[in-house]
Design an enzyme around this catalytic site. Sequence first.
Site, short mmCIF file in Angstrom:
data_model
loop_
_atom_site.label_atom_id
_atom_site.label_comp_id
_atom_site.label_asym_id
_atom_site.label_seq_id
_atom_site.Cartn_x
_atom_site.Cartn_y
_atom_site.Cartn_z
N GLU A 290 0.83 -1.20 0.00
CA GLU A 290 0.00 0.00 0.00
C GLU A 290 0.87 1.26 0.00
OE1 GLU A 290 -4.47 0.76 1.77
OE2 GLU A 290 -2.96 0.06 3.17
N HIS A 319 8.29 -26.66 0.72
CA HIS A 319 7.50 -27.69 0.02
C HIS A 319 6.38 -27.04 -0.77
CE1 HIS A 319 9.63 -30.87 2.22
NE2 HIS A 319 9.77 -29.89 3.11
N LYS A 433 -13.83 2.10 -2.91
CA LYS A 433 -14.63 2.53 -1.75
C LYS A 433 -15.88 3.25 -2.21
CE LYS A 433 -11.37 3.47 1.98
NZ LYS A 433 -10.70 4.53 2.71
#
Length: 459
Positions: A290, A319, A433
């Site tokens: 961000e 793994h 938003k």
Amino acid sequence: MRMSYGRMFSDRLDGHHGLPRERLDQLAQRFPEVQSEIRRRRAGGEYGFYDLVDQGSTVTQITEFAEGLGQAFDHVLVLGIGGSALGARTLLEALRPRGWNELDDEAREFYPRLTVLDNVDPDTVASALQRIDPRRVLVNVVSKSGGTAETMAQYLVVRAWLEETLGDAAYRHLVFTTDAESGALRRIATDEGIPTLAIPAKVGGRFSVLSPVGLLPAALVGIDPTALLEGAERAVKRAESDDLLSNPSALYAALLWAADHDLGARIHVVMPYADRLRWFTEWFRQLWAESLGKRLDRAGRDVWTGPTPLGAVGATDQHSQIQLFMEGPFDKVVSFLVVERSEADVPIPALPGIPSELDYLSGHTLGQLLAAECRATQAALAEAGRMSLAIHLPELSPVVVGELLMFYQLATGYAGVWYGVNPFDQPGVELGKKLTFGAMGRAGYEPVRDDAIPPGDEV
Ligand code: PA5
């Protein structure tokens, strides 16, 4: 804390990949300019997180609250999102015994359990509220703006849930961490006399773990806020140097930026060999992404820049992702986090009758195996010409974790200068938003048009 960074250079890798050693001199020569830009910006009111090391009266307030009212509860429920939630979870996981919420009161030294709700997934919220007793919970609502949709929705749900059992006494179970003056939370607190802690105006969400945002939940579960800040201060002190080679957080930022800028290594992996730092990788991802992923540079030009942060945990990811790190594109730098002394160790027993090919394990400990895997992976990456660094943490104590958190915040601030972007804004989240507000019918916002999501081909 110490940082080994030699494996960023081709002379320590395969002679072919990695940064040329001379690059370090160039970075060091440019560094005083970077440092003076930071000093100038700090004087102008940016980079407020540096000042978090100096919070004497806030720490007293937090400690008094935790040791007073906080003691009356056996569960703390933190409501927040992004920078308002990740820090508390990171501190809990790093500094309290594993499986904290499953431990009995004695094992938790009578400190409360801690749940952080950092999403509005109804499955998670409903099951948390089923598990927690509203009569025994302290709810810490955390929002700098005091108006974030997710956090406010959580608050409304939790407030109604509290009132169902507690009626008018619900407000006694609340404490808000928010801006000192503005926002809906601040207004509710003032109207109802709900205790609050203020987030310093100059400290943004993802840089706020060492403010009351992280310190209050930490103190409530018995983590010493003073020790966290003592560690943070160590990191800030080392960041005062104008000599790049004596300033670890600045050097870290410079090397990662150069790897991206010069060699296209723009995937920055943080890989602790400690489960207790698994949440730290989540916190780091938000901080790095961000802060540095930006369309515009400081001069307002389109640059569409930013490294992609990735989390991995050793040995588990050996793994999983290590195959990609070893043989995939040369577009990554791996930062190993190595904890030198862990609290517990588990011997690997020699059991009668086990096949002889397992003999090499017996007589060692799980800690030794983990350390051997960490060294082996560092060596293997180097042999494959892959850049990496190692940050050595003597132990996972509040002082060391405070230093680690501040180290990464400082590095992010420095990286902002190298990338030429403002690490403290997040304009890219605004459009989403606004569209959410529209979709939820908030006055003044356009509803999302049917064609706003370009139609996809489906099967
Ligand atoms: O780092 C940031 O600024 C964001 O991730 C915020 O922390 C997040 O959006 C929550 O904001 P607020 O604390 O205002 O509710």
